[in-house]
Each structure stands twice: as structure tokens, then as C-alpha cells.
Design a protein around this motif. Structure first.
Motif, short mmCIF file in Angstrom:
data_model
loop_
_atom_site.label_atom_id
_atom_site.label_comp_id
_atom_site.label_asym_id
_atom_site.label_seq_id
_atom_site.Cartn_x
_atom_site.Cartn_y
_atom_site.Cartn_z
N ARG A 389 95.15 21.60 41.17
CA ARG A 389 96.22 21.19 42.06
C ARG A 389 95.94 21.71 43.48
O ARG A 389 95.55 22.86 43.64
CB ARG A 389 97.57 21.72 41.56
N TYR A 390 96.16 20.85 44.41
CA TYR A 390 95.94 21.19 45.82
C TYR A 390 97.28 21.23 46.55
O TYR A 390 98.14 20.36 46.31
CB TYR A 390 95.01 20.17 46.47
N PRO A 391 97.44 22.19 47.47
CA PRO A 391 98.70 22.25 48.24
C PRO A 391 98.88 20.99 49.08
O PRO A 391 97.94 20.50 49.71
CB PRO A 391 98.52 23.49 49.12
N GLY A 392 100.09 20.44 48.99
CA GLY A 392 100.40 19.25 49.77
C GLY A 392 99.93 17.96 49.15
O GLY A 392 100.13 16.88 49.72
N ALA A 393 99.30 18.02 47.93
CA ALA A 393 98.79 16.80 47.29
C ALA A 393 99.81 16.25 46.28
O ALA A 393 100.63 16.98 45.74
CB ALA A 393 97.47 17.10 46.61
N PHE A 394 99.73 14.95 46.06
CA PHE A 394 100.52 14.33 44.99
C PHE A 394 99.59 13.40 44.21
O PHE A 394 98.52 13.00 44.69
CB PHE A 394 101.75 13.60 45.53
N TYR A 395 100.05 13.01 43.03
CA TYR A 395 99.16 12.32 42.09
C TYR A 395 99.78 11.00 41.64
O TYR A 395 100.99 10.89 41.40
CB TYR A 395 98.88 13.20 40.88
N ILE A 396 98.91 10.02 41.49
CA ILE A 396 99.30 8.68 41.02
C ILE A 396 98.49 8.38 39.74
O ILE A 396 97.27 8.53 39.73
CB ILE A 396 99.01 7.61 42.09
N PHE A 397 99.22 7.97 38.67
CA PHE A 397 98.56 7.65 37.39
C PHE A 397 98.69 6.16 37.13
O PHE A 397 99.78 5.57 37.26
CB PHE A 397 99.21 8.44 36.25
N GLN A 398 97.56 5.56 36.72
CA GLN A 398 97.56 4.12 36.47
C GLN A 398 96.42 3.75 35.52
O GLN A 398 95.49 4.51 35.31
CB GLN A 398 97.40 3.37 37.79
N ILE A 399 96.58 2.53 34.93
CA ILE A 399 95.53 2.00 34.05
C ILE A 399 94.63 1.14 34.93
O ILE A 399 95.05 0.10 35.46
CB ILE A 399 96.12 1.17 32.90
N LYS A 400 93.39 1.57 35.12
CA LYS A 400 92.49 0.89 36.02
C LYS A 400 91.83 -0.32 35.36
O LYS A 400 91.63 -1.36 36.02
CB LYS A 400 91.42 1.85 36.52
N SER A 401 91.48 -0.23 34.06
CA SER A 401 90.82 -1.36 33.38
C SER A 401 91.06 -1.26 31.87
O SER A 401 91.45 -0.22 31.35
CB SER A 401 89.32 -1.38 33.69
N GLY A 402 90.79 -2.38 31.19
CA GLY A 402 90.86 -2.44 29.72
C GLY A 402 92.19 -2.90 29.16
O GLY A 402 92.32 -3.13 27.96
N ASN A 403 93.19 -3.07 30.02
CA ASN A 403 94.52 -3.47 29.53
C ASN A 403 94.75 -4.96 29.75
O ASN A 403 95.78 -5.38 30.31
CB ASN A 403 95.59 -2.65 30.24
N ASP A 404 93.79 -5.76 29.27
CA ASP A 404 93.88 -7.20 29.51
C ASP A 404 95.08 -7.83 28.79
O ASP A 404 95.68 -8.79 29.30
CB ASP A 404 92.59 -7.88 29.06
N GLY A 405 95.40 -7.33 27.60
CA GLY A 405 96.54 -7.91 26.86
C GLY A 405 97.85 -7.27 27.20
O GLY A 405 98.90 -7.63 26.62
N ARG A 406 97.82 -6.35 28.17
CA ARG A 406 99.01 -5.64 28.60
C ARG A 406 99.77 -5.02 27.42
O ARG A 406 100.99 -5.06 27.35
CB ARG A 406 99.95 -6.56 29.40
N GLU A 407 99.01 -4.41 26.53
CA GLU A 407 99.63 -3.70 25.41
C GLU A 407 100.05 -2.29 25.80
O GLU A 407 100.81 -1.65 25.06
CB GLU A 407 98.65 -3.61 24.22
N LEU A 434 90.00 1.96 27.50
CA LEU A 434 90.87 2.00 28.67
C LEU A 434 90.33 3.03 29.67
O LEU A 434 89.94 4.13 29.28
CB LEU A 434 92.30 2.38 28.27
N ASP A 435 90.33 2.67 30.98
CA ASP A 435 90.05 3.62 32.06
C ASP A 435 91.38 4.03 32.67
O ASP A 435 92.06 3.24 33.33
CB ASP A 435 89.15 3.00 33.13
N THR A 456 88.61 5.62 24.48
CA THR A 456 88.23 4.61 23.47
C THR A 456 89.19 4.74 22.29
O THR A 456 89.32 5.81 21.68
CB THR A 456 86.79 4.80 22.99
N ILE A 457 89.89 3.62 21.96
CA ILE A 457 90.88 3.61 20.86
C ILE A 457 90.33 2.75 19.72
O ILE A 457 90.02 1.57 19.89
CB ILE A 457 92.22 3.04 21.34
N PHE A 458 90.22 3.36 18.53
CA PHE A 458 89.79 2.64 17.31
C PHE A 458 91.05 2.25 16.52
O PHE A 458 91.73 3.11 15.96
CB PHE A 458 88.86 3.50 16.49
N VAL A 459 91.34 0.95 16.54
CA VAL A 459 92.52 0.45 15.81
C VAL A 459 92.09 0.12 14.38
O VAL A 459 91.13 -0.65 14.16
CB VAL A 459 93.09 -0.80 16.51
#
Length: 464
Positions: A389-407, A434-435, A456-459
Motif C-alpha cells: 500500500r502506498y500513501p495517497g493511492a487507491f485501487y481499482i479491481f476489474q476483470i480484464k479478460s476471460g469473462n466472455d460469457g459474463r458469468e 480469468l485475468d 484458471t478455474i477447472f469446472v
């Protein structure tokens, strides 16, 4: 022996079936005259006259019976009937009554009802040597004439002639009553002589039993048959009164014939009996699981076989065995593609000093997980957070790739963490990569960078 018919009591010999019979010959001396029992010779009248037994015999009738003298005998009549008209010459006897069958069964029939028979030895007023009914013998004595043998009696065809001293009497055979001068058949079935089934026949009767019973040696009562001794049931037998019941072992049901048992198909009762597949067996069932699983202790559930722990896998020593539900996979050693370099077994890094790393994620962290097919949603399946963690920083979380079916989607849980959520069920077998990106923003120093978790998710193929 005494017999009682509607209040009348008669004295008779045990050998005779008639109610009124004459017994042994009583010979009384007197000028060569002989008289039968019940008569005495009168010297003045020179003939046999009747003896009044009611006066000469002490206590001839007992209880509430009154003695009535008869020609050659006597009768015991209830006092309540004594005042009714009674004519000894042509008596009318009351209808016979059988004994109460509820008191039990007797071993013999009741004798035929008595009838009043006019003596065949009329009073003799002559001075003949022998009385009527006797014939002189060569030795000068008087012998009894057997009217039954000489057929000189007057019994009707339905009656039986019984010879007596100086006369005879008419009676009926066993199983018949003398009513109105005629021998009529006794309907023993009417009086409950048989415990169950009865068939009347002339002069007798025949007893039989319902199905499930046999006739006892007394030929009247019935005894239950234990059908189970013959083993009529394919499984279990329970004897009942007059019948039996069959029962079946667990897992079987009674067939329509009531004796054989057929297997129950427990698998047809419910599709939830086994977690995977149900196999019917005689009297029971068994659950089987797909490859990669074994049947749990409850006999119904399926548990994953960890091939990596058991050693039952095909991974080489250079590979890493990763177990998931219903199977496993062999992970090859990590290879970081330039400009990334390997910094650990599962992480690649691109140095900031390297111009080729500009606009690329600073690190790529490799993670693996398994997921059951058709898992219920929504479900939190993975968590991601900032480690530096850095002072004054904030974080954004997101799915960058692999969620083509929007599951999937990312739900931020704090300013430094987020959770990966499964929003739609996924059917397996399937492999999803997923990335998941964490973007670090610091406006104070005008910095923006990112890190990637390559998940990597093994269903699995099955929902367990």
C-alpha cells in the motif's frame, strides 16, 4: 337310567331306547299263575292286577315330580303339569327337546322319545295255565312268546319291535324320535351338534369344517390348521385362525398371488436416492459414482478422489499435480514470456526499468481453483487484495479478460480488496482462465500501474 323330555321323567333300562319298557320278569307263586313285573296275582279275583308303585315304592319320584300310576308301571310328571288332562289309554306326549348345545357335546345321542304302548298282556280272567304272551312248554312251564321274531306284533313300519317278558314294545332306532306314532328323523344340525358345518342324514348327521380347519377325532369340533408347516410362502409365513399370511423380507413386496415376493425397485422411488446413479439389486439397491469419485460412508454420496494425494496420477516429477472435483491435471513448470522474468514458482514480473514493460502489468500471479458444475449462484468464489500500500493511492479491481460469457463480476469489498462473484451457473467439464486486474492509482505522484492474477478455474463435469 333316567331320561327327561319336557318335564316328564321315565324309568327305563340302559339297554332300551324306548322311554317306557318292561324289565325282568317277576314270578309270584299262587295257584300256578305268573304275573309280569308291575302286576300281582289276586287270589280272590284269580287274575293279575296292576301294582300301584306310587304307593308301594318309597320315593318313587324325586324333586318337583309327582308319581302317576300306570297299568304295569308308573310315570313321574311335574306337578305343574299334573292338573292337565292325562289319559293313560291314549297319551299324547309333548314334543321332545334336545339338550342345550352350549353345555358341550355328548358322546352319544339322546334316546328316542318314549311312547305309551298298551300292554300286550291283557288282564287274564280265565284259569288258563299261561298268561297271554306266554306259551306252555313241554315241562309244564310257561315260556315267553317273542312277538318280534314271530312277526305277531303291531309296530308300524317306521318302528322297531323290542321283545319284552310277556309282550313287546315299539320303539325307534338311534337318531329318530317317536312323534305321533311315527319315527321321525332328528335334525341334529338344528341343535348345533357341529362346531362349524353340519349335514343332516336320516338317523344321523355329519360334521365338516371350513377351509383352514380339520375335524377333530370327536367328529364334531374343528381345529385350526397351521398352513405355515407346509411352507406356502416364499419368504415369511404367519399362521392365523383358519388361514395364514405371508410377509416379505426388506426390499421385497408381496405379489398378487399372496404367497410369492417380488423385488422392489427402490431406484424408481426417487431420483434423489443416490447422488449420482442408483442401481437396483435383489432386495436392495446400491449407489455408484462416476470416475474420479468414490461412494461415501453413507452409501449414497460421492466424494472426490484426490489423485494427487493417493499418487494415482500420471504427472511427471517436473510437473505439479493439481486435483479438482472428479479429476486432476498436471501443471507444467512456469514459463515467463519476455519481457517478464520469473520471480517465484507462480509469479512473473516485468521490471519498471525495462522500457518494454511500459504499459504492461507489473506482475502476473498464477492461481488455480476448481468449481462444481452448475453451482448455485450468486457465489463468492475468490478474493483479491493489495499486499503493498502506498500513501495517497487507491485501487481499482476489474476483470480484464476471460469473462466472455459474463458469468463473473468483481465486487469491491474495501478500498484495498475485492471479491470475484459467480453470477451465472457454469456447466462442466470446462476450463476458464480469468485475468483479474488490480489497478493502483496515485494522483499525488501521478502514478498508475497494475498487477494481474491469472486465475484458471477447472469446472467439474458433475455438480458434486
Amino acid at each position: 337310567m333316567l331320561f327327561e323330555i319336557r318335564g316328564f321323567r321315565f324309568c327305563s333300562s340302559a339297554r332300551m331306547l324306548a322311554a317306557l319298557v318292561f324289565i325282568l320278569l317277576c314270578i309270584q307263586p299262587g295257584h300256578g299263575q305268573v304275573c309280569t313285573e308291575g302286576f300281582a296275582y289276586d287270589r280272590r279275583a284269580r287274575q293279575c292286577i296292576d301294582v300301584d308303585e306310587c304307593r308301594t315304592l318309597p320315593d318313587a319320584c324325586r324333586g318337583d315330580m309327582r308319581c302317576v300310576n300306570q297299568n304295569g308301571g308308573y310315570l313321574c310328571i311335574p306337578r305343574s303339569l299334573y292338573n292337565q288332562p292325562y289319559r293313560p289309554e291314549t297319551p299324547v306326549l309333548p314334543e321332545p327337546v334336545y339338550p342345550d348345545p352350549s353345555a358341550g357335546f355328548s358322546d352319544t345321542f339322546l334316546p328316542a322319545a318314549p311312547r305309551s304302548v298298551e300292554p300286550s298282556y291283557p288282564r287274564v280272567r280265565s284259569t288258563a295255565q299261561c298268561l297271554l304272551g306266554y306259551a306252555p312248554a313241554e315241562d309244564g312251564t310257561c315260556n315267553d312268546i317273542d312277538e318280534c321274531e314271530t312277526n305277531s306284533h303291531h309296530c308300524n313300519p317306521t318302528q322297531v319291535c323290542i321283545n319284552t317278558s310277556g309282550g313287546y314294545t315299539c320303539s325307534c332306532t338311534e337318531g329318530f324320535w317317536l312323534i305321533g306314532g311315527q319315527c321321525q328323523d332328528i335334525d341334529e344340525c338344528r341343535y348345533g351338534y357341529c362346531q362349524q358345518l353340519c349335514a343332516n342324514v336320516p338317523g344321523s348327521y355329519s360334521c365338516s369344517c371350513n377351509p383352514g380347519f380339520i375335524l377333530n377325532p370327536d367328529s364334531r369340533t374343528c381345529q385350526d390348521v397351521d398352513e405355515c408347516e407346509d411352507e406356502p410362502c416364499s419368504h415369511g409365513c404367519f399362521n392365523t385362525y383358519g388361514s395364514f399370511m405371508c410377509n416379505c423380507d426388506e426390499g421385497f413386496e408381496l405379489a398378487s398371488d399372496g404367497t410369492s415376493c417380488i423385488d422392489l425397485d427402490e431406484c424408481s422411488f426417487s431420483e434423489f436416492l443416490c447422488q449420482h446413479r442408483c442401481v437396483n439389486t435383489p432386495g436392495s439397491f446400491s449407489c455408484i459414482c462416476p470416475p474420479g469419485y468414490y461412494v461415501y460412508e453413507d452409501g449414497r454420496s460421492c466424494e472426490d478422489i484426490n489423485e494427487c494425494d493417493t499418487g494415482n496420477n500420471t504427472c511427471t516429477t517436473a510437473q505439479v499435480c493439481f486435483n479438482f472435483q472428479g479429476g486432476y491435471t498436471c501443471l507444467n513448470p512456469l514459463q515467463c514470456h519476455p519481457p517478464y522474468i520469473e520471480v517465484s514458482d507462480n509469479q512473473c514480473m516485468c521490471s519498471a526499468e525495462n522500457p518494454a514493460c511500459r504499459d504492461k502489468p507489473f506482475t502476473i500471479l498464477y492461481r488455480h481453483m476448481d468449481l462444481s458444475s452448475g453451482r448455485s449462484v450468486p457465489a463468492d468464489i475468490f478474493q483479491m487484495q493489495a499486499t503493498t500500500r502506498y500513501p495517497g493511492a487507491f485501487y481499482i479491481f476489474q476483470i480484464k479478460s476471460g469473462n466472455d460469457g459474463r458469468e463473473f463480476y468483481m465486487r469491491q469489498t474495501s478500498n484495498v480488496s475485492a471479491t470475484l462473484v459467480l453470477s451465472r451457473p457454469i456447466k462442466g467439464p470446462k476450463e476458464v482462465v480469468l485475468d483479474l486486474e488490480m489497478v493502483t492509482v496515485n494522483n499525488v505522484i501521478n502514478f498508475r500501474g497494475s498487477s494481474i492474477i491469472r486465475l484458471t478455474i477447472f469446472v467439474s463435469e458433475h455438480p458434486f
